[in-house]
Design an enzyme around this catalytic site. Structure first.
Site, PDB file in Angstrom:
ATOM      1  N   ASN A 177     -11.810  -5.343  -4.962  1.00  0.00           N
ATOM      2  CA  ASN A 177     -11.024  -6.472  -4.471  1.00  0.00           C
ATOM      3  C   ASN A 177     -11.237  -6.583  -2.960  1.00  0.00           C
ATOM      4  O   ASN A 177     -10.802  -5.715  -2.200  1.00  0.00           O
ATOM      5  CB  ASN A 177      -9.545  -6.212  -4.799  1.00  0.00           C
ATOM      6  N   CYS A 194      -4.911 -12.648  -0.308  1.00  0.00           N
ATOM      7  CA  CYS A 194      -6.019 -12.847  -1.255  1.00  0.00           C
ATOM      8  C   CYS A 194      -6.230 -14.314  -1.625  1.00  0.00           C
ATOM      9  O   CYS A 194      -7.232 -14.671  -2.230  1.00  0.00           O
ATOM     10  CB  CYS A 194      -5.808 -12.016  -2.514  1.00  0.00           C
ATOM     11  N   HIS A 252     -10.071 -15.109  -8.063  1.00  0.00           N
ATOM     12  CA  HIS A 252      -9.947 -13.961  -7.165  1.00  0.00           C
ATOM     13  C   HIS A 252     -10.287 -12.694  -7.959  1.00  0.00           C
ATOM     14  O   HIS A 252      -9.833 -12.519  -9.091  1.00  0.00           O
ATOM     15  CB  HIS A 252      -8.525 -13.889  -6.614  1.00  0.00           C
TER      16      HIS A 252
HETATM   17  N1  ACO Z   1      -6.424   7.546 -10.695  1.00  0.00           N
HETATM   18  C1  ACO Z   1      -5.802   8.277 -11.641  1.00  0.00           C
HETATM   19  N2  ACO Z   1      -4.521   8.120 -11.974  1.00  0.00           N
HETATM   20  C2  ACO Z   1      -3.829   7.169 -11.314  1.00  0.00           C
HETATM   21  C3  ACO Z   1      -4.403   6.391 -10.309  1.00  0.00           C
HETATM   22  C4  ACO Z   1      -5.756   6.609  -9.989  1.00  0.00           C
HETATM   23  N3  ACO Z   1      -6.410   5.896  -9.056  1.00  0.00           N
HETATM   24  N4  ACO Z   1      -3.479   5.546  -9.832  1.00  0.00           N
HETATM   25  C5  ACO Z   1      -2.349   5.777 -10.516  1.00  0.00           C
HETATM   26  N5  ACO Z   1      -2.549   6.770 -11.411  1.00  0.00           N
HETATM   27  C6  ACO Z   1      -1.618   7.319 -12.385  1.00  0.00           C
HETATM   28  C7  ACO Z   1      -0.181   7.206 -11.945  1.00  0.00           C
HETATM   29  O1  ACO Z   1       0.154   8.280 -11.097  1.00  0.00           O
HETATM   30  C8  ACO Z   1       0.537   7.252 -13.246  1.00  0.00           C
HETATM   31  O2  ACO Z   1       0.614   8.601 -13.671  1.00  0.00           O
HETATM   32  P1  ACO Z   1       1.928   9.144 -14.409  1.00  0.00           P
HETATM   33  O3  ACO Z   1       2.035   8.348 -15.677  1.00  0.00           O
HETATM   34  O4  ACO Z   1       1.595  10.585 -14.650  1.00  0.00           O
HETATM   35  O5  ACO Z   1       3.063   8.911 -13.467  1.00  0.00           O
HETATM   36  C9  ACO Z   1      -0.402   6.558 -14.218  1.00  0.00           C
HETATM   37  O6  ACO Z   1      -1.696   6.555 -13.579  1.00  0.00           O
HETATM   38  C10 ACO Z   1      -0.011   5.144 -14.538  1.00  0.00           C
HETATM   39  O7  ACO Z   1       0.279   4.477 -13.326  1.00  0.00           O
HETATM   40  P2  ACO Z   1       0.632   2.941 -13.321  1.00  0.00           P
HETATM   41  O8  ACO Z   1       0.856   2.482 -11.922  1.00  0.00           O
HETATM   42  O9  ACO Z   1       1.708   2.684 -14.327  1.00  0.00           O
HETATM   43  O10 ACO Z   1      -0.722   2.338 -13.880  1.00  0.00           O
HETATM   44  P3  ACO Z   1      -1.011   0.893 -14.420  1.00  0.00           P
HETATM   45  O11 ACO Z   1      -1.437   0.970 -15.823  1.00  0.00           O
HETATM   46  O12 ACO Z   1       0.080  -0.083 -14.071  1.00  0.00           O
HETATM   47  O13 ACO Z   1      -2.280   0.489 -13.583  1.00  0.00           O
HETATM   48  C11 ACO Z   1      -2.940  -0.817 -11.685  1.00  0.00           C
HETATM   49  C12 ACO Z   1      -2.197   0.431 -12.178  1.00  0.00           C
HETATM   50  C13 ACO Z   1      -4.405  -0.705 -12.048  1.00  0.00           C
HETATM   51  C14 ACO Z   1      -2.786  -0.888 -10.183  1.00  0.00           C
HETATM   52  C15 ACO Z   1      -2.310  -2.060 -12.372  1.00  0.00           C
HETATM   53  O14 ACO Z   1      -0.914  -2.058 -12.239  1.00  0.00           O
HETATM   54  C16 ACO Z   1      -2.862  -3.319 -11.814  1.00  0.00           C
HETATM   55  O15 ACO Z   1      -4.017  -3.639 -12.009  1.00  0.00           O
HETATM   56  N6  ACO Z   1      -2.043  -4.106 -11.101  1.00  0.00           N
HETATM   57  C17 ACO Z   1      -2.526  -5.265 -10.434  1.00  0.00           C
HETATM   58  C18 ACO Z   1      -2.637  -4.898  -9.023  1.00  0.00           C
HETATM   59  C19 ACO Z   1      -3.781  -5.559  -8.303  1.00  0.00           C
HETATM   60  O16 ACO Z   1      -4.783  -5.957  -8.837  1.00  0.00           O
HETATM   61  N7  ACO Z   1      -3.577  -5.644  -7.016  1.00  0.00           N
HETATM   62  C20 ACO Z   1      -4.558  -6.145  -6.178  1.00  0.00           C
HETATM   63  C21 ACO Z   1      -3.930  -6.747  -5.016  1.00  0.00           C
HETATM   64  S1  ACO Z   1      -3.058  -8.155  -5.485  1.00  0.00           S
HETATM   65  C22 ACO Z   1      -4.101  -9.295  -5.658  1.00  0.00           C
HETATM   66  O17 ACO Z   1      -5.177  -9.222  -5.218  1.00  0.00           O
HETATM   67  C23 ACO Z   1      -3.610 -10.414  -6.421  1.00  0.00           C
END
Ligand code: ACO
Length: 321
Positions: A278, A115, A248
Site C-alpha cells: 500500500n 490514501c 486503491h
Molecule cells: N504477522 C503475523 N501475525 C500478525 C501480524 C503479522 N504481520 N499482524 C497481526 N498479527 C496477528 C495478531 O497479533 C493477531 O494474533 P492473536 O490472534 O494471537 O492476537 C492475529 O494476527 C489476528 O490479528 P487481526 O488484527 O485480527 O488480523 P486480521 O485478520 O484483522 O488482519 C489486517 C489484519 C490484514 C490488517 C486486516 O484487518 C486488514 O486488512 N485491514 C484493512 C487495513 C488496511 O488495508 N489498511 C491500509 C490502510 S487504510 C487504506 O489504505 C484504506
C-alpha cells in the site's frame, strides 16, 4: 464545454523489491504466509534513508510529461497528494515545480486526503481545467510511508511501501474525466491516523501510523463499493460499460470484495498490491501507469479510479481514456 483528458502517465518505485521474507530477516515478527493470506502483499519498495517524497514525485512527473509528449513549461498546475511531505512547508508541489525547472508558473499545492489524495487531486484538477482557468495539470501521488511506520508494530509495518505516480491532465474538446465524487467523514479519524505533531522543536504525541485494521476493512469495502456505483450513476453509464477498475491498492481482500459488490470480474481490476504493498496516495497513479505501460489500459476505454483513506476520505472518478 472544456473537458479534461489524461494525456500521459508515469510512476517510480525506489530501489529493489523488499519481500515478506526480507522483512522477517530484518527482525519483523511475521511470516510470508500470514502477510500473503491476509493481504495479498508479497513485496514492496522502500526509499533509502534521506530520500523524500518530492524526489520520488519528480521522477514520476518527468515520466508522465514525457509520455504526454509535453515539456515541463507546458504545465500550469501542479497538485501533489501526499501525507508524507518533505516539510511542514513549503508544499511538496512547489518543490516538484522547482525541480522541473518551472519558473513563474501557475498554481502548485498539496492535497492531504491520505490514501484518497490522488482522487481528490484529480477531481480538483478537472474542475480547474473545466473552468478554463488552467490548461494542463500535473497530478501526482507521492509517499515515503516507510518514515511513519513503527517497525515493532507488525500489524501495520508489513502493509505499506514507498512510491510515486503521476498523470498529465489537459484541456480537450473530447470527454475525459466524466464524473467525480468525493466524500469525507471526520468522525472516523481515530481508526487510521498518525496522531503526532511537531511543536516547540519537539515531536508531540505519536509520530507513527496507528490503525484498527478490522474497522478500516469494513469501512473501506462499503465506501469503495458505493462510490464506484455513484460515479457511473452521475455519468449516466451502466456499470458494465467500465473496462477497468483501478482501486486503491491496500489489500487484495478489500479489492476482491469491492469487485464483487460491483459485479466486475477480477480480470477487469488492476492489481499491483502484491508487488508494491500500500503506497497510500501513490497507489492509484502507480497502478494506472503500470496498466497503461503493460498495454492493459488504452485509448477508447472507460476506467474507474477509486480510493479510501484516513479521515475518513473516499472518492472515485470515471474517466474515458
Ligand atoms: N504477522 C503475523 N501475525 C500478525 C501480524 C503479522 N504481520 N499482524 C497481526 N498479527 C496477528 C495478531 O497479533 C493477531 O494474533 P492473536 O490472534 O494471537 O492476537 C492475529 O494476527 C489476528 O490479528 P487481526 O488484527 O485480527 O488480523 P486480521 O485478520 O484483522 O488482519 C489486517 C489484519 C490484514 C490488517 C486486516 O484487518 C486488514 O486488512 N485491514 C484493512 C487495513 C488496511 O488495508 N489498511 C491500509 C490502510 S487504510 C487504506 O489504505 C484504506
Amino acid at each position: 464545454m472544456i473537458h479534461a483528458r489524461i494525456a500521459g502517465t508515469g510512476s517510480y518505485l525506489p530501489g529493489e523489491p523488499v519481500t515478506n521474507d526480507d522483512l522477517v530477516a530484518r527482525g519483523v515478527d511475521t511470516s510470508d504466509e500470514w502477510i500473503t493470506t491476509r493481504t495479498g502483499i508479497r513485496a514492496r519498495h522502500f526509499a533509502e534513508s534521506g530520500v523524500t517524497a518530492s524526489e520520488l514525485a519528480l521522477v514520476a512527473a518527468r515520466r508522465a510529461i514525457e509520455s504526454a509528449g509535453r515539456e515541463a513549461g507546458d504545465i500550469d498546475l501542479v497538485i501533489v497528494a501526499t501525507s508524507t511531505p518533505d516539510y511542514i512547508f513549503p508544499s511538496t508541489a512547489t518543490l516538484v515545480q522547482a525541480g522541473l525547472g518551472i519558473r513563474n508558473g501557475g498554481a502548485a499545492f498539496d492535497v492531504q486526503a491520505v490514501c484518497c489524495g490522488f482522487v481528490y487531486g484529480m477531481a480538483i484538477a478537472e474542475k480547474f481545467i473545466a473552468s478554463g482557468s488552467h490548461r494542463r495539470a500535473l497530478v501526482i501521488g507521492a509517499e515515503v510511508f516507510s518514515r511513519i511506520l513503527d517497525w515493532t508494530d507488525r500489524s501495520t509495518c508489513v502493509l505499506f511501501g514507498d512510491g510515486a505516480g503521476a498523470v498529465v491532465l489537459e484541456a480537450s474538446s473530447a470527454p475525459g474525466v466524466r464524473a467525480t465524487a468525493l466524500h469525507a467523514d471526520g468522525s472516523n479519524h481515530s481508526i487510521l491516523c498518525v496522531p503526532g505533531n511537531v511543536a516547540d522543536g519537539k515531536v508531540i504525541g505519536d509520530p507513527f501510523l496507528r490503525m484498527d485494521g478490522q474497522a478500516v476493512f469494513k469501512f473501506a469495502v462499503k465506501a469503495l463499493g458505493d462510490v464506484a456505483r455513484e460515479v457511473t450513476d452521475i455519468a449516466g453509464v451502466p456499470h458494465e460499460s467500465v473496462d477497468w477498475l483501478v482501486p486503491h491498492q491496500a489489500n487484495i481482500r478489500i479489492i476482491q470484495s469491492t469487485a464483487r459488490r460491483l459485479g466486475l470480474p477480477m480480470d477487469k481490476v488492476v492489481t499491483t498490491v502484491d508487488r508494491h504493498g500500500n503506497t497510500s496516495a501513490a497507489s492509484i497513479p502507480v497502478a494506472l501507469d503500470c496498466a497503461v505501460r503493460a498495454g492493459q489500459i488504452h485509448a477508447g476505454q472507460r476506467v474507474v479510479i477509486e480510493g479510501v483513506g484516513g479521515g475518513f476520505t473516499w472518492g472515485a472518478a470515471l474517466i474515458d481514456f
